[in-house]
Design an enzyme around this catalytic site. Structure first.
Site, PDB file in Angstrom:
ATOM      1  N   GLY A 209       0.807  -1.215   0.000  1.00  0.00           N
ATOM      2  CA  GLY A 209       0.000   0.000   0.000  1.00  0.00           C
ATOM      3  C   GLY A 209       0.841   1.267   0.000  1.00  0.00           C
ATOM      4  CG  ASN A 210       4.918   1.227   1.305  1.00  0.00           C
ATOM      5  OD1 ASN A 210       4.553   0.113   0.927  1.00  0.00           O
ATOM      6  ND2 ASN A 210       6.173   1.602   1.266  1.00  0.00           N
TER       7      ASN A 210
ATOM      8  CE  LYS B 292      -6.844  -9.996   7.526  1.00  0.00           C
ATOM      9  NZ  LYS B 292      -5.482  -9.596   7.923  1.00  0.00           N
TER      10      LYS B 292
ATOM     11  CE  LYS C  47       0.953  -6.229  -1.330  1.00  0.00           C
ATOM     12  NZ  LYS C  47       1.520  -6.805  -0.116  1.00  0.00           N
TER      13      LYS C  47
ATOM     14  CE  LYS D 210       4.833  -6.906   3.606  1.00  0.00           C
ATOM     15  NZ  LYS D 210       3.390  -7.013   3.375  1.00  0.00           N
TER      16      LYS D 210
END
Lengths: 316, 316
Positions: A10-11, A128, A218, A280
């Site tokens: 996102g960043n 979430k 993601k 990740k």
């Protein structure tokens, strides 16, 4: 197949603590795009995926604020909208950066649906939080009317909806993009796919696929996409230069070239933060277990050097 | 190349006078999809495009209502969002209809940018009203701050923004989709492209393409897409069964098989309503002038028969 999937966090798309304006998103992406163009000069096929957390949050908030005038749209539909929005953003800035770098490639965004299993245990245990805060009375009504699961946020004094985060099992458009790459188009085109992990869908008995209100990790979706395209490398781009053990504690050590076994052990020991570096590393290990050749996690400035084996955390 | 482009009007996607809910959009599309699946059984390549007027209006309205919390996004970005949203809608229902009809094809949505010329005269004379009504004071401020053109709507007692409607000149993703069809993928995939006429972009001196706030006529864009893909047939689907002369007057006559010359004459004489049947006929004639073989305009129930030469207005 050789080739690289770059998963943008996102960043890369929106500056933390910024004003969230479109101009600012473009400026942020304009800083990221030249790095991607540099990678695009050297790597083919190159495929890009990205997160959508802040963006889908904004669309949901707008939909909530307009509730008196405009019917609510499900979360999967808002996710589809962010794929158009962010795909266009990346296309705009990357197209410019490619021209400036004289790299003769174009950028193509494919709206992507990711199949999840209706019997995924996540559906029984949503985790979430999404959307606005509700009063206890509202929460009771929403639970009854829509079957929502809501949680009481004590600190912020309200109830909030929880949605499940099921595992991605298949990317419905994967076959088309794979054929596109096989036809040799991967040298001229850079596909942007599976934004936000893809729109979550479940298969119905009639053979159709309906959207479901869920959030797909993601990074796990990136591992799936890289596998379905048969790409050899996966690079997850985030806001730190790599993974570290004892992160933020004494004995902190940034990981460079590292083996799968120690990494899996550190993951199991909880060295990597849940919802941050953890997924990740999990995605990277899964990618390697299923035939991937190299996994890299790093930040945007370090990406080209990481791909040359000179920066970031690299697992082979 | 043989093949067909079907351009779906807004009414195929959203019921006029309905509640505008997602459920209703799905129901509407669920009525349209079996017809498209029937066409898909017989025609390859088959490519779909669609309008986005009501949908982009809703996103703009939400963005306006949330103005105190969420920064405004430009109209081109909202257009990109509708491509994701509507592409997903068509994919969902068409995938189901194809399975039911046992047609082994899948549906792929490509985010599409349409180049317009910055010197298009439309930019000097904006004509399309968009968004909310403003007071005279607000209108003056917006004109000064953003360079907007606003028009006074006497009947509704407010000022409204006008945006230009430039002509589409190139579809930036056309090349990729053409290659995909050439590689034989048009038998297995049905691409959805250029939603809402495509996201309008202008080319900059540095080779980049920036979005512009404009509205592209989706029928003219359809003619462009069909041409860029080298498709032989264009079918524009609307809410009437065909074009008519003396429409709604005495001597009304529905047109079946008709020649280009009489059609062009009637168009010049103003027989076809501006902003409605007019641009469809204009788009059809342009498609034929530039090498298209057949143009059809009709409604959804009549589409399969129109393609067999038994209904609708047909021009060869």
């Amino acid at each position: 197949m050789v080739g690289l999937l770059v998963a943008l966090g996102g960043n890369a798309l929106q500056r933390a603590g910024g004003d969230g304006s479109w101009r600012e998103s473009r400026q942020q992406m304009a800083r990221v795009a030249p790095v991607l163009a540099e990678v695009a000069r050297q790597v083919a096929p190159l495929v890009i995926t990205h997160g959508n957390g802040p963006q889908v949050g904004v669309l949901l908030r707008e939909n909530e604020l307009a509730a008196a005038e405009v019917p609510a749209r499900p979360l999967d539909v808002l996710g589809a909208e962010t794929q158009g929005q962010i795909g266009f953003l990346v296309q705009t800035e990357l197209t410019r950066a490619l021209r400036r770098a004289r790299v003769a490639r174009s950028v193509l965004t494919v709206v992507s649906r990711t199949e999840v299993r209706p019997d995924d245990p996540a559906f029984r245990r949503p985790t979430k939080p999404v959307g606005r805060f509700y009063t206890e009375g509202e929460a009771r009504l929403l639970r009854k009317e829509h079957g929502w699961v809501l949680v009481h946020d004590v600190a912020r004094g309200g109830w909030r909806r929880l949605v499940p985060s099921p595992r991605p099992v298949r990317w419905l458009e994967g076959h088309a993009v794979r054929e596109l790459l096989r036809a040799g188009l991967g040298r001229r085109w850079i596909p942007i796919v599976a934004g936000g992990g893809g729109i979550p869908v479940v298969r119905r008995r009639d053979g159709g696929y309906d959207g479901v209100e869920a959030v797909i990790d993601k990074d796990l979706a990136a591992a799936l996409v890289a596998r379905e395209l048969g790409l050899s490398e996966l690079a997850i781009v985030t806001d730190v230069r790599g993974a570290a053990v004892n992160f933020g504690r004494s004995g902190e050590r940034w990981l460079g070239e590292v083996g799968r076994e120690p990494l899996a052990r550190w993951l199991a020991q909880g060295e990597f933060a849940e919802g941050s570096m953890g997924p990740k590393i999990e995605a990277g290990l899964e990618f390697l277990r299923r035939g991937g050749r190299r996994f890299v996690v790093t930040d945007i400035p370090s990406l080209p050097r990481a791909l040359r084996g000179e920066a970031g955390t690299r697992v082979t």
